[in-house]
Design a protein around this motif. Structure first.
Motif, short mmCIF file in Angstrom:
data_model
loop_
_atom_site.label_atom_id
_atom_site.label_comp_id
_atom_site.label_asym_id
_atom_site.label_seq_id
_atom_site.Cartn_x
_atom_site.Cartn_y
_atom_site.Cartn_z
N ALA A 51 0.81 -1.22 0.00
CA ALA A 51 0.00 0.00 0.00
C ALA A 51 0.84 1.27 0.00
N ASP A 52 2.08 1.20 0.49
CA ASP A 52 2.94 2.38 0.54
C ASP A 52 3.90 2.43 -0.65
N ALA A 53 3.51 1.80 -1.75
CA ALA A 53 4.41 1.68 -2.91
C ALA A 53 4.89 3.02 -3.45
N ALA A 54 4.04 4.05 -3.38
CA ALA A 54 4.40 5.36 -3.94
C ALA A 54 5.23 6.20 -2.98
N GLU A 55 5.38 5.76 -1.72
CA GLU A 55 6.12 6.52 -0.72
C GLU A 55 7.62 6.24 -0.82
N TRP A 56 8.40 7.26 -0.55
CA TRP A 56 9.86 7.14 -0.53
C TRP A 56 10.29 6.72 0.87
N LYS A 57 10.61 5.44 1.04
CA LYS A 57 10.95 4.90 2.36
C LYS A 57 12.19 4.01 2.23
N PRO A 58 13.39 4.57 2.38
CA PRO A 58 14.61 3.77 2.25
C PRO A 58 14.66 2.59 3.21
N GLU A 59 13.97 2.70 4.36
CA GLU A 59 14.01 1.62 5.35
C GLU A 59 13.47 0.30 4.82
N ARG A 60 12.66 0.35 3.76
CA ARG A 60 12.07 -0.90 3.25
C ARG A 60 13.14 -1.86 2.76
N TRP A 61 14.33 -1.33 2.41
CA TRP A 61 15.41 -2.17 1.89
C TRP A 61 16.29 -2.74 3.00
N LEU A 62 16.02 -2.36 4.25
CA LEU A 62 16.85 -2.83 5.37
C LEU A 62 16.30 -4.10 6.00
N SER A 63 15.18 -4.56 5.52
CA SER A 63 14.60 -5.82 6.00
C SER A 63 14.15 -6.63 4.79
N LEU A 64 13.63 -7.82 5.04
CA LEU A 64 13.19 -8.66 3.94
C LEU A 64 12.05 -7.98 3.17
N LEU A 65 12.14 -8.02 1.88
CA LEU A 65 11.08 -7.44 1.05
C LEU A 65 9.85 -8.34 1.10
N PRO A 66 8.66 -7.80 0.85
CA PRO A 66 7.45 -8.62 0.87
C PRO A 66 7.54 -9.78 -0.13
N GLN A 67 6.87 -10.87 0.19
CA GLN A 67 6.86 -12.03 -0.69
C GLN A 67 6.29 -11.67 -2.07
N SER A 68 5.41 -10.68 -2.08
CA SER A 68 4.81 -10.25 -3.35
C SER A 68 5.86 -9.73 -4.34
N VAL A 69 6.95 -9.18 -3.82
CA VAL A 69 8.03 -8.70 -4.69
C VAL A 69 8.72 -9.87 -5.37
N THR A 70 9.01 -10.89 -4.60
CA THR A 70 9.65 -12.09 -5.17
C THR A 70 8.71 -12.79 -6.14
N ASP A 71 7.44 -12.91 -5.74
CA ASP A 71 6.47 -13.63 -6.58
C ASP A 71 6.18 -12.90 -7.90
N ALA A 72 6.44 -11.61 -7.96
CA ALA A 72 6.13 -10.84 -9.17
C ALA A 72 7.07 -11.19 -10.32
N HIS A 73 8.29 -11.67 -9.99
CA HIS A 73 9.28 -12.02 -11.02
C HIS A 73 9.49 -10.86 -12.00
N VAL A 74 9.76 -9.69 -11.44
CA VAL A 74 10.03 -8.51 -12.27
C VAL A 74 11.28 -8.78 -13.11
N PRO A 75 11.22 -8.61 -14.42
CA PRO A 75 12.34 -9.00 -15.28
C PRO A 75 13.45 -7.97 -15.42
N GLY A 76 13.54 -7.03 -14.47
CA GLY A 76 14.58 -6.02 -14.54
C GLY A 76 15.91 -6.54 -14.02
N VAL A 77 17.00 -5.84 -14.36
CA VAL A 77 18.34 -6.27 -13.94
C VAL A 77 18.74 -5.68 -12.59
N TYR A 78 17.89 -4.84 -12.00
CA TYR A 78 18.29 -4.12 -10.79
C TYR A 78 17.19 -4.14 -9.73
N SER A 79 17.43 -4.85 -8.64
CA SER A 79 16.63 -4.75 -7.41
C SER A 79 15.13 -4.92 -7.61
N ASN A 80 14.72 -5.90 -8.39
CA ASN A 80 13.29 -6.17 -8.60
C ASN A 80 12.54 -4.95 -9.14
#
Length: 589
Positions: free
Chosen positions: A487-516
């Motif tokens: 729900a906070d996808a549009a917010e700028w929150k650097p702290e989100r990268w300091l813990s495990l990302l949501p499973q939805s990020v992994t499950d999305a299989h984003v085909p980019g070369v950098y950080s999902n």
């Protein structure tokens, strides 16, 4: 076929060539016997004229009708009504002032697949579904190619470099360039980066040593990005960080994207101009056309081409003189251009780059590495100025690392978690490039990861797409997807990268070369220099923040849509971002 008799009456009456001649002879008995009776007969001329006009017209109409029939499935895809019958949604897609809001608005209202309109109602498919994008840029990347007008524009602007070639030609160039952008090679860049960034820090400290001062930041980020790619990429100094005067090349490249972007609406006509108008005529017309933007682009391209020629010429001369001459150059022969020239000499004949291709690579590298990096750096510094608590936390992490070691090497910089988090989050929420275009080279079926609801209420899980259909890959659509990031996808929150990302990020299989994310794309046309760009940003921040503090001023900064997003003030088209800068040891007003 209905209607054919009205197009070809003479052909229907005289179906064979011999009979056509007889028909003409009957109608023209007074013609001289010494020459063929049909030589100057007006009916014969009209028949040829009919054929010359009708056959191509028929083929063109048939092609358009065939495309319309094949594109019928796209009519079921939801989308907003076009604002123009002629230009469709193009004025909104490429709107410098309000385009950003348009892109975010259609994503919020219509979801991951949206139908838009181009010239004369041509359908455009706007896509942010990760599975669909995987097909577009990876699985079927040679079906979804760069548009013809994109290639034509880049050939004119940069020459036959990576962004101006397709297919096997592009693969051969990338094969030669890939090793140059490896992590091992990036390690050699650190001392060069640190020297340039120290010069930048000293210049800014000099400006604010007597107290906080408003400073135009984009100028310094552009100059620094150019000097970094100049020294580390080309073994060449533009000398634009030590002084305050604007470098001609830096000024030209800084204004290229803002100048080109409004012209993209009309770029679709460029391939026809290139194919049918001789080069001297195009050059003369472009320099004298009563259209300031076109004339400005020509001047910018001239500066870029002249600079690239000068750099390549000087580098080749040094290589011919031997190792001693190379070692006395900036970069000591480890810069990207020196390595590329050596690799080119050793490459097989079929993989070797021509002189024109080498110049194309240089122009492309100078533009892409400078403009995207300066945009990303400006955005990071803007966000840090907007969030003083995050700026203080990041400064603390860097200062602590410097207390342990006076110089930060490659591994130390990449192991600073909060610095990494700030860079990743900024590139996710505010990627320098917000969308890219492709076109289908043949009929294809596009599968969706998440079915959408069609206008007739049915569920759509795959979309048949006809040849020559435009497709827009929405980078911000993936990077800000609530389904992927929460729900906070549009917010700028650097702290989100300091813990495990949501499973939805992994499950999305984003085909980019950098950080999902799709910030640097993926597949065969992913950004080849994304590691170079990341390293630049981190070294700049690690050098400036321990000494300098950045704060917002009362001046309102507006981020404008372009090929590369840029900050500006008011209605100005020029990139600019005034911020208050002070020494960390002082309190800013």
């Amino acid at each position: 076929m209905p209607g054919t008799s009205t197009l070809f009456p003479a052909v229907l009456q005289c179906p064979r060539p011999v009979k056509i001649q007889r028909c003409i002879e009957v109608e023209g008995p007074t013609a001289p016997l010494s020459r063929p009776k049909s030589a100057h007969n007006p009916h014969h001329v009209l028949l040829a004229l009919y054929a010359a006009i009708a056959v191509p017209s028929f083929l063109l109409v048939w092609k358009l009708v065939r495309e319309m029939i094949h594109q019928l499935p796209l009519r079921k895809i939801p989308g907003p009504p076009p604002i123009s019958l002629l230009k469709g949604h193009l004025p909104q897609i490429f709107d410098r002032e309000h385009g950003w809001e348009f892109h975010l608005g259609i994503l919020e209202k219509f979801g991951s697949v949206v139908r838009l309109r181009g010239w004369a109602g041509d359908p455009l498919l706007y896509v942010s579904d990760p599975r669909a994008i995987h097909n577009i840029i990876v699985k079927d990347q040679y079906i979804y190619e760069e548009t013809s007008d994109f290639i034509a524009s880049n050939l004119l602007n940069f020459g036959p470099g990576l962004v101006g070639t397709l297919g096997e030609h592009h693969r051969q160039q990338r094969k030669l360039l890939n090793p140059i952008f490896s992590i091992n090679h990036m390690r050699y860049m650190i001392p060069i980066f640190q020297t340039v960034c120290s010069q930048l820090r000293d210049q800014l400290v000099e400006k604010v040593k007597n107290g906080p001062k408003e400073v135009e930041v984009v100028h310094w980020m552009t100059a620094t990005a150019l000097e970094l790619v100049g020294q580390a990429g080309l073994g060449y100094s533009f000398e634009c960080v030590n002084g305050t005067s604007g470098n001609e090349f830096a000024l030209a490249v800084k204004n290229l994207s803002p100048t080109l972007f409004p012209l993209k609406v009309y770029r679709v006509f460029l391939p026809r101009i290139v194919n049918f108008v001789p080069r001297p005529v195009r050059g003369f017309a472009a320099r004298h056309v009563p259209w300031k933007a076109v004339r400005s682009v020509v001047n910018i391209v001239d500066v870029m081409h002249k600079t690239s020629q000068q750099i390549v010429s000087e580098k080749k001369m040094a290589l011919l003189k031997g190792d001693e001459a190379v070692l006395h150059q900036i970069g000591e022969g480890r810069d990207i251009l020196s390595v590329l020239l050596k690799a080119n000499v050793c490459a097989s004949e079929e993989d070797r780059l021509s002189e024109e291709e080498l110049l194309g690579q240089m122009s492309t590298l100078l533009f892409a590495a400078m403009d995207t990096t300066s945009s990303a750096l400006s955005r990071i510094i803007y966000k840090l100025a907007e969030h003083q608590d995050i700026q203080d936390k990041l400064r603390g992490e860097i200062v602590k690392a410097l207390e342990a070691s006076d110089t930060l090497d490659y591994d130390t910089i990449h192991n600073l978690p909060y610095l990494d988090a700030v860079c990743r989050e900024t590139l996710r929420v505010n990627p320098p490039v917000s969308f890219v275009l492709r076109t289908t080279r043949k009929d294809v079926v596009l599968p969706l990861g998440t079915p959408i609801t069609a206008t007739d209420g049915s569920k759509v899980s795959e979309i048949p797409i006809a040849e020559n259909t435009g497709v827009i890959i929405s980078i911000i659509g993936v990077n800000r997807s609530i389904a992927i990031w929460g729900a906070d996808a549009a917010e700028w929150k650097p702290e989100r990268w300091l813990s495990l990302l949501p499973q939805s990020v992994t499950d999305a299989h984003v085909p980019g070369v950098y950080s999902n994310t799709m910030t640097f794309l993926g597949g065969g046309r992913a950004c080849i220099g994304f590691k170079f760009s990341q390293l630049e940003m981190k070294v700049v921040l690690a050098t400036l923040l321990p000494v300098l503090r950045f704060c917002l001023t009362d001046t309102k900064i507006h981020w404008k849509l372009s090929s590369i997003l840029y900050p500006s003030v008011g209605t100005s088209k020029k990139p600019t971002m005034p911020l208050e800068i002070s020494l960390v040891s002082e309190k800013s007003g």
